[in-house]
Scaffold this motif. Structure first.
Motif, PDB file in Angstrom:
ATOM      1  N   CYS A 187       4.514  -0.708   2.156  1.00 45.38           N
ATOM      2  CA  CYS A 187       3.879   0.611   2.027  1.00 45.38           C
ATOM      3  C   CYS A 187       4.833   1.613   1.381  1.00 45.38           C
ATOM      4  CB  CYS A 187       3.462   1.105   3.412  1.00 45.38           C
ATOM      5  SG  CYS A 187       2.699   2.733   3.399  1.00 45.38           S
ATOM      6  N   PRO A 188       4.374   2.354   0.364  1.00 46.31           N
ATOM      7  CA  PRO A 188       5.255   3.320  -0.309  1.00 46.31           C
ATOM      8  C   PRO A 188       5.780   4.430   0.608  1.00 46.31           C
ATOM      9  CG  PRO A 188       2.985   3.551  -1.079  1.00 46.31           C
ATOM     10  CD  PRO A 188       3.034   2.319  -0.232  1.00 46.31           C
ATOM     11  N   LEU A 189       5.086   4.716   1.695  1.00 46.01           N
ATOM     12  CA  LEU A 189       5.563   5.758   2.621  1.00 46.01           C
ATOM     13  C   LEU A 189       6.888   5.379   3.267  1.00 46.01           C
ATOM     14  CD1 LEU A 189       2.306   6.728   4.555  1.00 46.01           C
ATOM     15  CD2 LEU A 189       3.178   7.660   2.412  1.00 46.01           C
ATOM     16  N   PHE A 190       7.166   4.074   3.327  1.00 45.32           N
ATOM     17  CA  PHE A 190       8.369   3.580   4.001  1.00 45.32           C
ATOM     18  C   PHE A 190       9.428   3.089   3.008  1.00 45.32           C
ATOM     19  CE2 PHE A 190       5.011   3.520   7.088  1.00 45.32           C
ATOM     20  CZ  PHE A 190       5.629   4.030   8.223  1.00 45.32           C
ATOM     21  N   LYS A 191       9.276   3.491   1.745  1.00 45.45           N
ATOM     22  CA  LYS A 191      10.243   3.113   0.715  1.00 45.45           C
ATOM     23  C   LYS A 191      11.625   3.661   1.100  1.00 45.45           C
ATOM     24  CE  LYS A 191      11.129   3.478  -4.197  1.00 45.45           C
ATOM     25  NZ  LYS A 191      10.744   4.064  -5.474  1.00 45.45           N
ATOM     26  N   GLY A 192      12.634   2.823   1.026  1.00 46.80           N
ATOM     27  CA  GLY A 192      13.994   3.254   1.322  1.00 46.80           C
ATOM     28  C   GLY A 192      14.351   3.242   2.799  1.00 46.80           C
ATOM     29  N   PHE A 193      13.418   2.845   3.658  1.00 47.75           N
ATOM     30  CA  PHE A 193      13.722   2.759   5.088  1.00 47.75           C
ATOM     31  C   PHE A 193      14.632   1.570   5.366  1.00 47.75           C
ATOM     32  CE2 PHE A 193      10.662   5.939   5.814  1.00 47.75           C
ATOM     33  CZ  PHE A 193      10.628   6.277   7.164  1.00 47.75           C
ATOM     34  N   THR A 194      15.542   1.739   6.304  1.00 43.36           N
ATOM     35  CA  THR A 194      16.380   0.629   6.766  1.00 43.36           C
ATOM     36  C   THR A 194      15.533  -0.266   7.673  1.00 43.36           C
ATOM     37  OG1 THR A 194      17.071   1.808   8.752  1.00 43.36           O
ATOM     38  CG2 THR A 194      18.440   2.103   6.766  1.00 43.36           C
ATOM     39  N   GLU A 254      -1.187  -0.159   0.978  1.00 48.35           N
ATOM     40  CA  GLU A 254      -1.504   1.254   0.746  1.00 48.35           C
ATOM     41  C   GLU A 254      -1.887   1.963   2.044  1.00 48.35           C
ATOM     42  OE1 GLU A 254      -3.362   2.332  -3.146  1.00 48.35           O
ATOM     43  OE2 GLU A 254      -3.997   0.228  -3.038  1.00 48.35           O
ATOM     44  N   PRO A 255      -1.470   3.240   2.157  1.00 51.42           N
ATOM     45  CA  PRO A 255      -1.799   4.021   3.351  1.00 51.42           C
ATOM     46  C   PRO A 255      -3.145   4.730   3.226  1.00 51.42           C
ATOM     47  CG  PRO A 255      -0.317   5.277   1.957  1.00 51.42           C
ATOM     48  CD  PRO A 255      -0.549   3.953   1.266  1.00 51.42           C
ATOM     49  N   LEU A 256      -3.728   5.010   4.379  1.00 50.27           N
ATOM     50  CA  LEU A 256      -4.973   5.777   4.474  1.00 50.27           C
ATOM     51  C   LEU A 256      -4.807   6.812   5.577  1.00 50.27           C
ATOM     52  CD1 LEU A 256      -7.450   2.790   4.712  1.00 50.27           C
ATOM     53  CD2 LEU A 256      -7.521   4.508   2.940  1.00 50.27           C
ATOM     54  N   GLY A 257      -5.264   8.014   5.343  1.00 56.79           N
ATOM     55  CA  GLY A 257      -5.282   9.018   6.395  1.00 56.79           C
ATOM     56  C   GLY A 257      -3.926   9.547   6.798  1.00 56.79           C
ATOM     57  N   GLU A 258      -2.967   9.489   5.868  1.00 56.14           N
ATOM     58  CA  GLU A 258      -1.595   9.896   6.203  1.00 56.14           C
ATOM     59  C   GLU A 258      -1.485  11.357   6.617  1.00 56.14           C
ATOM     60  OE1 GLU A 258      -1.794   9.684   1.599  1.00 56.14           O
ATOM     61  OE2 GLU A 258      -2.606   8.576   3.292  1.00 56.14           O
ATOM     62  N   LEU A 259      -2.404  12.197   6.134  1.00 54.17           N
ATOM     63  CA  LEU A 259      -2.341  13.613   6.497  1.00 54.17           C
ATOM     64  C   LEU A 259      -2.577  13.853   7.987  1.00 54.17           C
ATOM     65  CD1 LEU A 259      -4.031  15.444   3.499  1.00 54.17           C
ATOM     66  CD2 LEU A 259      -1.607  15.180   4.020  1.00 54.17           C
ATOM     67  N   ALA A 260      -3.190  12.888   8.670  1.00 52.65           N
ATOM     68  CA  ALA A 260      -3.444  13.037  10.106  1.00 52.65           C
ATOM     69  C   ALA A 260      -2.144  13.126  10.906  1.00 52.65           C
ATOM     70  CB  ALA A 260      -4.292  11.873  10.617  1.00 52.65           C
ATOM     71  N   LEU A 261      -1.040  12.621  10.346  1.00 53.84           N
ATOM     72  CA  LEU A 261       0.246  12.738  11.035  1.00 53.84           C
ATOM     73  C   LEU A 261       0.865  14.111  10.817  1.00 53.84           C
ATOM     74  CD1 LEU A 261       2.020   9.300  10.457  1.00 53.84           C
ATOM     75  CD2 LEU A 261       0.439   9.978  12.273  1.00 53.84           C
ATOM     76  N   VAL A 262       0.419  14.805   9.786  1.00 54.00           N
ATOM     77  CA  VAL A 262       0.991  16.101   9.410  1.00 54.00           C
ATOM     78  C   VAL A 262       0.211  17.257  10.020  1.00 54.00           C
ATOM     79  CG1 VAL A 262       1.565  17.587   7.445  1.00 54.00           C
ATOM     80  CG2 VAL A 262       1.836  15.106   7.247  1.00 54.00           C
ATOM     81  N   GLN A 263      -1.123  17.151  10.032  1.00 56.53           N
ATOM     82  CA  GLN A 263      -1.949  18.244  10.541  1.00 56.53           C
ATOM     83  C   GLN A 263      -3.229  17.698  11.143  1.00 56.53           C
ATOM     84  OE1 GLN A 263      -2.656  20.521   6.971  1.00 56.53           O
ATOM     85  NE2 GLN A 263      -4.520  19.431   6.504  1.00 56.53           N
ATOM     86  N   LYS A 264      -3.747  18.415  12.119  1.00 59.13           N
ATOM     87  CA  LYS A 264      -5.047  18.047  12.692  1.00 59.13           C
ATOM     88  C   LYS A 264      -6.121  18.525  11.737  1.00 59.13           C
ATOM     89  CE  LYS A 264      -3.561  18.470  17.441  1.00 59.13           C
ATOM     90  NZ  LYS A 264      -3.921  17.533  18.432  1.00 59.13           N
ATOM     91  N   GLY A 265      -7.161  17.732  11.606  1.00 61.75           N
ATOM     92  CA  GLY A 265      -8.254  18.125  10.738  1.00 61.75           C
ATOM     93  C   GLY A 265      -9.255  17.002  10.578  1.00 61.75           C
ATOM     94  N   GLU A 266     -10.277  17.282   9.797  1.00 60.36           N
ATOM     95  CA  GLU A 266     -11.336  16.306   9.554  1.00 60.36           C
ATOM     96  C   GLU A 266     -10.948  15.371   8.423  1.00 60.36           C
ATOM     97  OE1 GLU A 266     -14.830  18.553   8.663  1.00 60.36           O
ATOM     98  OE2 GLU A 266     -15.102  19.195  10.726  1.00 60.36           O
ATOM     99  N   ARG A 267     -11.446  14.142   8.500  1.00 63.25           N
ATOM    100  CA  ARG A 267     -11.242  13.187   7.418  1.00 63.25           C
ATOM    101  C   ARG A 267     -11.939  13.708   6.167  1.00 63.25           C
ATOM    102  NH1 ARG A 267      -7.095   9.768   8.813  1.00 63.25           N
ATOM    103  NH2 ARG A 267      -7.555   8.685  10.757  1.00 63.25           N
ATOM    104  N   HIS A 324       4.329  10.753  -1.575  1.00 63.72           N
ATOM    105  CA  HIS A 324       3.163   9.941  -1.925  1.00 63.72           C
ATOM    106  C   HIS A 324       1.971  10.836  -2.279  1.00 63.72           C
ATOM    107  CE1 HIS A 324       0.618   6.391  -1.919  1.00 63.72           C
ATOM    108  NE2 HIS A 324      -0.228   7.009  -1.126  1.00 63.72           N
ATOM    109  N   PHE A 325       1.765  11.882  -1.485  1.00 64.70           N
ATOM    110  CA  PHE A 325       0.659  12.802  -1.726  1.00 64.70           C
ATOM    111  C   PHE A 325       0.840  13.519  -3.058  1.00 64.70           C
ATOM    112  CE2 PHE A 325      -2.337  16.237  -0.756  1.00 64.70           C
ATOM    113  CZ  PHE A 325      -3.379  15.481  -0.237  1.00 64.70           C
ATOM    114  N   GLY A 326       2.063  13.925  -3.354  1.00 68.53           N
ATOM    115  CA  GLY A 326       2.361  14.559  -4.639  1.00 68.53           C
ATOM    116  C   GLY A 326       2.091  13.634  -5.810  1.00 68.53           C
TER     117      GLY A 326
END
Length: 156
Positions: free
Chosen positions: A12-19, A80-93, A134-136
């Motif tokens: 997953c690209p969100l975890f790129k560079g993770f140890t 690929e990730p889905l719904g990643e914004l749910a970790l950043v803010q509460k809101g509707e899909r 990723h969002f950018g």
């Protein structure tokens, strides 16, 4: 077949560079979920409370237009990730995600992420930076399509 959380996160690209240690932190918090073909992983307008990462299969993204018609927004595949914004803010899909094939996915719930934030802040900040990056990238990829839509709607 069971998913390997570590392998799925590394893809997953969100975890790129993770140890490996960083990957293990999130692998321990992730839950494997199975979605048979045709079932919704989540629905437009419903509360979003988790990030999903596709481990196997294909997911169709769609949204309703003002006329109520279902419009395809594309597909998401392995890694690929889905719904990643749910970790950043509460809101509707913002859209509906439906399994085009049988899908295995990893789920990281926002509540578990919040607990991890207190315990492992550096790993969580790194994931948040991955989400922003990723969002950018998605926004840049869609810029030309957005310009075309704006030009059509304004008659330019």
């Amino acid at each position: 077949m069971a998913l390997s959380p570590e392998t799925t996160l590394k893809a997953c690209p969100l975890f790129k560079g993770f140890t490996d240690t960083g990957i293990q932190i999130f692998a321990a918090a992730a839950v494997s979920r199975a979605f048979p073909k045709g079932t919704a992983l989540f629905s437009e307008g419903k509360a979003g409370d988790s990030l999903l990462i596709v481990g196997e299969g294909t997911v169709r993204l769609s949204a309703r237009n003002p006329g109520g018609e279902d419009v395809s927004l594309g597909e998401v595949t392995v890694g690929e990730p889905l719904g990643e914004l749910a970790l950043v803010q509460k809101g509707e899909r913002l859209c509906t995600a439906t399994a085009s094939t049988d899908v295995l996915a990893l789920e990281i719930r926002a509540a578990d992420f919040q607990k991890l934030l207190a315990q492992k802040p550096q790993a969580c900040i790194k994931l948040l930076m991955g989400i922003v990056s990723h969002f950018g990238a998605k926004a840049r990829d869609n810029r030309d399509m957005l310009r075309t839509l704006v030009a059509r709607s304004t008659g330019a």
